[in-house]
Design a protein around this motif. Structure first.
Motif, PDB file in Angstrom:
ATOM      1  N   ALA A 273       0.853  -1.191   0.000  1.00 44.21           N
ATOM      2  CA  ALA A 273       0.000   0.000   0.000  1.00 44.21           C
ATOM      3  C   ALA A 273       0.891   1.244   0.000  1.00 44.21           C
ATOM      4  O   ALA A 273       2.043   1.188   0.454  1.00 44.21           O
ATOM      5  N   PRO A 274       0.398   2.371  -0.506  1.00 44.03           N
ATOM      6  CA  PRO A 274       1.219   3.585  -0.602  1.00 44.03           C
ATOM      7  C   PRO A 274       1.902   3.980   0.707  1.00 44.03           C
ATOM      8  O   PRO A 274       3.066   4.397   0.698  1.00 44.03           O
ATOM      9  N   HIS A 275       1.196   3.846   1.847  1.00 42.67           N
ATOM     10  CA  HIS A 275       1.801   4.255   3.111  1.00 42.67           C
ATOM     11  C   HIS A 275       2.867   3.275   3.593  1.00 42.67           C
ATOM     12  O   HIS A 275       3.576   3.554   4.567  1.00 42.67           O
ATOM     13  N   MET A 276       2.978   2.122   2.916  1.00 46.23           N
ATOM     14  CA  MET A 276       4.008   1.138   3.252  1.00 46.23           C
ATOM     15  C   MET A 276       5.025   0.978   2.124  1.00 46.23           C
ATOM     16  O   MET A 276       5.855   0.076   2.162  1.00 46.23           O
ATOM     17  N   ALA A 277       4.987   1.851   1.135  1.00 43.12           N
ATOM     18  CA  ALA A 277       5.864   1.715  -0.034  1.00 43.12           C
ATOM     19  C   ALA A 277       7.338   1.784   0.339  1.00 43.12           C
ATOM     20  O   ALA A 277       8.187   1.223  -0.377  1.00 43.12           O
ATOM     21  N   PHE A 278       7.654   2.442   1.459  1.00 39.89           N
ATOM     22  CA  PHE A 278       9.057   2.558   1.866  1.00 39.89           C
ATOM     23  C   PHE A 278       9.690   1.192   2.142  1.00 39.89           C
ATOM     24  O   PHE A 278      10.920   1.042   2.084  1.00 39.89           O
ATOM     25  N   LEU A 279       8.863   0.191   2.437  1.00 34.67           N
ATOM     26  CA  LEU A 279       9.402  -1.143   2.699  1.00 34.67           C
ATOM     27  C   LEU A 279      10.049  -1.750   1.458  1.00 34.67           C
ATOM     28  O   LEU A 279      10.918  -2.628   1.568  1.00 34.67           O
ATOM     29  N   GLU A 280       9.628  -1.306   0.276  1.00 36.11           N
ATOM     30  CA  GLU A 280      10.135  -1.892  -0.964  1.00 36.11           C
ATOM     31  C   GLU A 280      11.403  -1.193  -1.480  1.00 36.11           C
ATOM     32  O   GLU A 280      11.991  -1.651  -2.455  1.00 36.11           O
ATOM     33  N   LYS A 281      11.805  -0.120  -0.815  1.00 34.18           N
ATOM     34  CA  LYS A 281      12.994   0.602  -1.278  1.00 34.18           C
ATOM     35  C   LYS A 281      14.236  -0.287  -1.320  1.00 34.18           C
ATOM     36  O   LYS A 281      14.982  -0.266  -2.308  1.00 34.18           O
ATOM     37  N   PRO A 282      14.501  -1.110  -0.280  1.00 30.91           N
ATOM     38  CA  PRO A 282      15.678  -1.996  -0.359  1.00 30.91           C
ATOM     39  C   PRO A 282      15.587  -2.996  -1.516  1.00 30.91           C
ATOM     40  O   PRO A 282      16.618  -3.393  -2.068  1.00 30.91           O
ATOM     41  N   LEU A 283      14.382  -3.421  -1.885  1.00 32.34           N
ATOM     42  CA  LEU A 283      14.235  -4.334  -3.021  1.00 32.34           C
ATOM     43  C   LEU A 283      14.589  -3.621  -4.324  1.00 32.34           C
ATOM     44  O   LEU A 283      15.230  -4.199  -5.213  1.00 32.34           O
ATOM     45  N   LYS A 284      14.168  -2.381  -4.426  1.00 25.73           N
ATOM     46  CA  LYS A 284      14.459  -1.619  -5.646  1.00 25.73           C
ATOM     47  C   LYS A 284      15.945  -1.384  -5.813  1.00 25.73           C
ATOM     48  O   LYS A 284      16.466  -1.334  -6.940  1.00 25.73           O
ATOM     49  N   GLU A 285      16.650  -1.255  -4.699  1.00 18.36           N
ATOM     50  CA  GLU A 285      18.085  -0.973  -4.751  1.00 18.36           C
ATOM     51  C   GLU A 285      18.898  -2.138  -5.300  1.00 18.36           C
ATOM     52  O   GLU A 285      20.031  -1.936  -5.762  1.00 18.36           O
ATOM     53  N   VAL A 286      18.360  -3.354  -5.272  1.00 14.69           N
ATOM     54  CA  VAL A 286      19.116  -4.505  -5.789  1.00 14.69           C
ATOM     55  C   VAL A 286      18.788  -4.797  -7.255  1.00 14.69           C
ATOM     56  O   VAL A 286      19.341  -5.736  -7.834  1.00 14.69           O
ATOM     57  N   VAL A 287      17.909  -3.985  -7.857  1.00 18.42           N
ATOM     58  CA  VAL A 287      17.560  -4.198  -9.262  1.00 18.42           C
ATOM     59  C   VAL A 287      18.669  -3.657 -10.155  1.00 18.42           C
ATOM     60  O   VAL A 287      18.993  -2.462 -10.092  1.00 18.42           O
ATOM     61  N   PRO A 288      19.291  -4.485 -10.994  1.00 19.63           N
ATOM     62  CA  PRO A 288      20.322  -3.993 -11.921  1.00 19.63           C
ATOM     63  C   PRO A 288      19.752  -2.923 -12.854  1.00 19.63           C
ATOM     64  O   PRO A 288      18.593  -3.022 -13.274  1.00 19.63           O
ATOM     65  N   PRO A 289      20.536  -1.903 -13.178  1.00 17.10           N
ATOM     66  CA  PRO A 289      20.023  -0.800 -14.000  1.00 17.10           C
ATOM     67  C   PRO A 289      19.626  -1.212 -15.421  1.00 17.10           C
ATOM     68  O   PRO A 289      18.843  -0.506 -16.063  1.00 17.10           O
ATOM     69  N   ASP A 290      20.156  -2.328 -15.911  1.00 15.97           N
ATOM     70  CA  ASP A 290      19.852  -2.718 -17.291  1.00 15.97           C
ATOM     71  C   ASP A 290      18.660  -3.678 -17.408  1.00 15.97           C
ATOM     72  O   ASP A 290      18.343  -4.152 -18.498  1.00 15.97           O
ATOM     73  N   TRP A 291      17.980  -3.974 -16.303  1.00 10.73           N
ATOM     74  CA  TRP A 291      16.817  -4.881 -16.373  1.00 10.73           C
ATOM     75  C   TRP A 291      15.624  -4.142 -16.987  1.00 10.73           C
ATOM     76  O   TRP A 291      15.436  -2.934 -16.793  1.00 10.73           O
TER      77      TRP A 291
END
Length: 514
Positions: free
Chosen positions: A480-498
Motif C-alpha cells: 500500500a502507498p503508506h508502506m511503499a518505503f518497505l520496498e525501497k531496499p528491493l528496488k536498490e538490488v535491481v540492476p540498472p539494465d533490467w
C-alpha cells in the motif's frame, strides 16, 4: 405456514446467502495475511517443514497443512482461489450449522425454529464485521466452523440418557484442530472441557468416563503439531512469541495500533452489530424478568452458548494488537445464544396461554433483520459476481501471475513481498520472505542467530541475501502507498539494465533481458 413451505423457503434463502458468501469472498482484494497463509501451504506441499524451513508467525500449523493437502491432491496452482474456496465452504457450513442448532434447540416448534434460525443467519451474514472478515484465505473461517460444529454436537448429547462417546470425541478433535490453527482458541477448548466436566453425573467414575473420549481425541490431534514443534523448538518460540511482540512494537511505533476500547465501541456501534447486541440484551433482560414464570433451560447448554460469545470477546483483547476481524468472531455465537431466550419465550407463551412476549421478540428480530440488511445492502448488490468467475479477484490475480511467469527466465527466482504472485506464476521465491512483509518489517530487530533459525531477513540484509542467491526478477508496487518505503531496499538490488514491465494490477516487474 406449513412445514414443507418453510423448508423450501429456508433452502432457497440458504442458496441465496451461499451465493452472497461466495461473492463476498471473490470480491475482496488480496490481503497481506493471505500471502503468509497460502505461501505456507505451498511450501509445505513442496515438502518443506513449517518453522524449521520457513517462518509462520503467531499461528499454529494445521491450516497450512489443510491447504498443502488441498494443493497436493488437486494439483492446482490457483493457490489463492483454492484457499478462499475453503473459507467460503466453511462459511456456508457455519450457516448450515446455525440453522441446525436452532432446529435442535426448538425441537417440536419446528416452524418457529427454522424461521428464527433463518433470521439468525441473516443477522450473521449481513453483520458488517463478518462481511469484512470472512472469505479471506486464512484460518479465521475454519476456526469458527469448528467451534460452531462442536457446539452443535454438544447440544445433541443427552447426558441423562445414553452418551454418544463418538460425539464427545469429535468435539475434542474439532476444538483441538481449531486450537492448533489459532492458538487463542485453546481457551474455548478449556471452556468446553470445563462445561463437560460440570455436567451432572452419578459418580466421579462416570464423570471421568465422559471426559475420556474428549481427552483421547485431543491427544491424537496434537501428535502432529507437537512433532512439528519438536523439530525446531527455538524457531517455534520465536515465531509464536518474540516475532509477534516485535511486530506489535513496530506497529505502535509507526502509529498503526488501534485503541482497543475505541475500536470495540466503533465496531459494536455499526448498525448491523448494534442491532445484534441490542436484541441479545433485550432477550436477556426479558428472561431475567420472566424466568420465575416457567422453569426452563436447565443444564449447561444455554450457559455454554453465552460463555462462547463472551470468551471470543475476551480473546479479541488478548493479542498485543487488535484488529476489526477479531470482533467478527463473537457474532455467530451471539446469534446462537439468541435461540435459548427465544425458546424460553415460546414455551412461556404456550404454558401461560399468552404469546405476546414471544410475538414482541419476533417482531423485534424482524426489525433487526431489516436494519442489518438495509445497512449492509452491498451484500446483495454483489450477488451477480457469484455467477461471473472471470471477474473474481483470485482468477484475475492468477492470470496476472501466469503472464508474469512467462516473462521470468531461469532460475525463475523472484524477489518480492508478495510471494503468492510469484508462486502462482510457477516461479520460486526466497523462503526468507515467505510471510511477505509481516516479518521482513521487523527482521532487523532480530539477532543474526534468530534470523538464521527462523529463516527470515530484514531490509538491511536483503542485498547480501541476493548476492548469495541472485534473483531472476523483482516485483515492486505490491505494498500500500503508506508502506511503499518497505520496498525501497528491493528496488536498490535491481540492476540498472533490467527491463521494466507494468502488470495489469499495477505491480512492476523487473527482469533480465532475453
Amino acid at each position: 405456514m406449513s412445514q414443507r413451505n418453510t423448508n423450501i423457503g429456508v433452502v432457497f434463502a440458504v442458496v441465496v446467502l451461499s451465493a452472497a458468501i461466495l461473492a463476498n469472498s471473490m470480491s475482496k482484494p488480496v490481503g497481506r495475511d493471505e500471502q503468509m497463509y497460502c505461501t505456507a501451504g505451498v511450501l509445505m506441499s513442496q515438502g518443506k517443514m513449517i518453522y524449521r524451513d520457513f517462518s509462520y508467525p503467531a499461528q499454529l500449523p494445521y491450516h497450512p497443512l489443510l491447504l498443502a493437502t488441498l494443493y497436493r491432491v488437486s494439483g492446482t496452482s490457483r493457490y489463492l482461489l483454492a484457499g478462499r474456496l475453503v473459507s467460503v465452504l466453511c462459511d456456508i457450513l457455519t450457516v448450515v450449522c446455525i440453522l441446525g442448532i436452532y432446529r435442535r434447540i426448538f425441537g417440536r416448534f419446528a416452524v418457529s425454529g427454522r424461521l428464527l434460525g433463518l433470521a439468525g443467519v441473516v443477522l450473521y451474514v449481513f453483520n458488517p464485521l463478518v462481511d469484512y472478515a470472512n472469505g479471506y484465505a486464512w484460518n479465521h473461517d475454519v476456526v469458527i466452523l469448528c467451534v460452531v460444529a462442536a457446539f452443535w454436537l454438544y447440544i445433541s448429547i443427552d447426558f441423562a440418557g445414553r452418551l454418544r462417546w463418538g460425539r464427545i470425541a469429535a468435539i475434542g478433535a474439532l476444538l483441538t484442530f481449531a486450537s492448533c490453527m489459532r492458538i487463542t482458541t485453546v481457551l474455548v477448548e478449556f471452556l468446553f472441557l470445563a462445561v463437560l466436566v460440570s455436567e451432572s453425573a452419578e459418580s466421579i467414575k462416570e464423570r471421568c468416563r465422559r471426559v475420556l473420549p474428549f481427552i483421547c481425541a485431543t491427544g491424537v490431534m496434537v501428535i502432529w503439531p507437537v512433532w512439528i514443534v519438536a523439530q525446531a523448538p527455538q524457531a517455534f518460540f520465536l515465531n509464536i512469541v518474540r516475532i509477534p511482540m516485535l511486530y506489535g512494537e513496530w506497529l505502535t511505533k509507526i502509529g498503526m495500533v488501534h485503541n482497543k476500547f475505541d475500536l470495540t465501541v466503533a465496531c459494536l456501534g455499526t448498525p448491523g452489530y448494534f442491532v445484534l447486541v441490542g436484541i441479545a440484551a433485550y432477550l436477556a433482560l426479558a428472561v431475567l424478568f420472566l424466568w420465575r414464570k416457567l422453569e426452563i433451560g436447565k443444564g449447561r447448554k444455554p450457559l455454554l452458548a453465552f460463555l462462547l460469545a463472551a470468551a471470543f470477546f475476551v480473546i479479541a483483547f488478548v493479542p498485543p494488537t487488535m484488529w476489526r476481524q477479531y470482533l467478527a468472531v463473537p457474532a455467530p455465537f451471539i446469534v446462537i445464544g439468541l435461540a435459548y431466550p427465544l425458546l424460553f419465550l415460546r414455551n412461556l407463551g404456550e404454558a401461560a396461554k399468552d404469546a405476546r412476549h414471544f410475538k414482541i421478540a419476533c417482531v423485534l428480530i424482524g426489525i433487526c433483520v431489516l436494519v442489518a440488511v438495509r445497512s449492509n445492502a452491498v451484500v446483495l448488490k454483489r450477488l451477480p459476481l457469484a455467477l461471473v468467475p472471470e471477474e473474481w479477484t483470485p482468477v484475475i490475480k492468477h492470470k496476472i501471475s501466469e503472464e508474469l511467469g512467462q516473462k521470468v527466465h531461469e532460475p525463475r527466482k523472484v524477489l518480492t513481498l508478495a510471494p503468492l504472485l510469484a508462486l502462482e506464476g510457477g516461479c520460486d521465491i526466497y523462503d526468507e520472505l515467505s510471510a511477505g512483509s509481516i516479518i521482513y518489517r521487523i527482521g532487523d530487530s532480530l539477532t543474526a542467530n534468530e534470523r538464521l533459525v527462523t529463516h527470515t531477513i530484514g531490509p538491511q540484509g536483503l542485498s547480501a541475501m541476493v548476492e548469495v542467491s541472485p534473483a531472476s526478477a523483482v516485483i515492486l508496487g505490491v505494498e500500500a502507498p503508506h508502506m511503499a518505503f518497505l520496498e525501497k531496499p528491493l528496488k536498490e538490488v535491481v540492476p540498472p539494465d533490467w527491463k521494466r514491465d507494468v502488470l495489469a494490477d499495477g505491480a512492476v516487474l523487473f527482469s533480465a533481458h532475453d
